[in-house]
Design an enzyme around this catalytic site. Structure first.
Site, short mmCIF file in Angstrom:
data_model
loop_
_atom_site.label_atom_id
_atom_site.label_comp_id
_atom_site.label_asym_id
_atom_site.label_seq_id
_atom_site.Cartn_x
_atom_site.Cartn_y
_atom_site.Cartn_z
N ARG A 41 -42.41 6.30 -12.26
CA ARG A 41 -41.04 5.90 -12.48
C ARG A 41 -40.33 5.78 -11.31
O ARG A 41 -40.00 6.84 -10.80
CB ARG A 41 -40.43 6.72 -13.62
CG ARG A 41 -38.92 6.69 -13.81
CD ARG A 41 -38.80 5.40 -14.94
NE ARG A 41 -37.43 5.46 -15.60
CZ ARG A 41 -36.42 5.09 -14.92
NH1 ARG A 41 -36.26 5.03 -13.48
NH2 ARG A 41 -35.17 4.93 -15.65
N ARG A 54 -30.57 19.17 -11.15
CA ARG A 54 -29.67 19.08 -10.10
C ARG A 54 -28.12 19.50 -10.70
O ARG A 54 -27.20 19.41 -10.12
CB ARG A 54 -29.68 17.93 -9.29
CG ARG A 54 -29.16 16.76 -9.89
CD ARG A 54 -28.92 15.60 -8.89
NE ARG A 54 -28.00 14.66 -9.41
CZ ARG A 54 -26.56 14.62 -8.90
NH1 ARG A 54 -26.00 15.37 -8.62
NH2 ARG A 54 -26.03 13.54 -9.42
N TYR A 157 -30.67 -2.60 1.27
CA TYR A 157 -29.72 -1.60 0.87
C TYR A 157 -28.40 -1.62 2.19
O TYR A 157 -27.43 -1.35 1.85
CB TYR A 157 -30.20 -0.25 0.71
CG TYR A 157 -30.41 0.20 -0.57
CD1 TYR A 157 -29.30 0.49 -1.67
CD2 TYR A 157 -31.67 -0.03 -1.38
CE1 TYR A 157 -29.70 0.82 -2.99
CE2 TYR A 157 -32.07 0.32 -2.63
CZ TYR A 157 -30.98 0.65 -3.36
OH TYR A 157 -31.39 0.86 -4.84
#
Length: 184
Positions: A41, A54, A157
């Site tokens: 994934r 987290r 990006y």
């Protein structure tokens, strides 16, 4: 299981012997006792389990904590992110809700590319530590696979500024300034 210190001269034969080679055998075209199952994934940062692991820790701090390998979905997943590479190169990036990674100043000139740091190994030491630590903690039960952001993904990006859609700026850069793009 005692984990030794990660050093440049570490003897890799000291890693625990791999006992489950089914997936690796499949890749090598060997005859198998059964078909291996592998699920992957992308963008794990959106998974509920990752968010829980987290909780209370800023995203990029979490990516640089080697011990978070053991907080993952299974012991063969290390939560990190490809965006830490441009970050190590000197770019500032934020993780915005409902947007994802967003660069405060995307690359727009050849000079921007020239100003990127390429001496980044020390800045990524925590990722290397996580891989090393996880490999030991797996104790040979399953192989540890690694994935990285490919040059195209990272460049888009860095140029587009956030999750690329049509990559318009990137494509324009490639055709107008191919040498600068190659350097990037």
């Amino acid at each position: 299981l005692e984990v030794p210190e990660r050093t440049a001269d570490f003897d890799h034969s000291k890693f625990p012997k791999l006992r489950n080679t089914l997936l690796l055998d499949s890749i090598q075209g060997k005859e198998l006792e059964r078909v291996p199952v592998w699920a992957m994934r992308q963008a794990g940062r959106y998974l509920k389990e990752f968010k829980e692991a987290r909780e209370g820790i800023p995203f990029f701090d979490f990516c640089h904590m080697p011990t978070n390998a053991e907080k993952s979905l299974c012991k063969s997943i290390i939560f990190s992110d490809i965006i830490i590479i441009p970050q190590a190169m000197g770019m500032e990036v934020e993780l915005l809700p409902s947007v994802g990674p967003s660069f405060t100043k995307p690359l727009s000139t050849d000079e921007d590319v020239d100003n990127l740091s390429t001496d980044i190994a020390d800045k990524l030491n925590k990722v290397y530590d996580a891989v090393f630590l996880t490999r030991f903690r797996l104790n040979g039960t399953v192989p540890l696979f690694g994935f990285t952001g490919g040059p195209w993904t990272l460049a888009t990006y860095m140029i587009e500024g956030s999750s690329p859609d049509k990559c318009t700026k990137t494509k324009k850069w490639i055709f107008q300034r191919p040498e600068s793009f190659k350097k990037l």
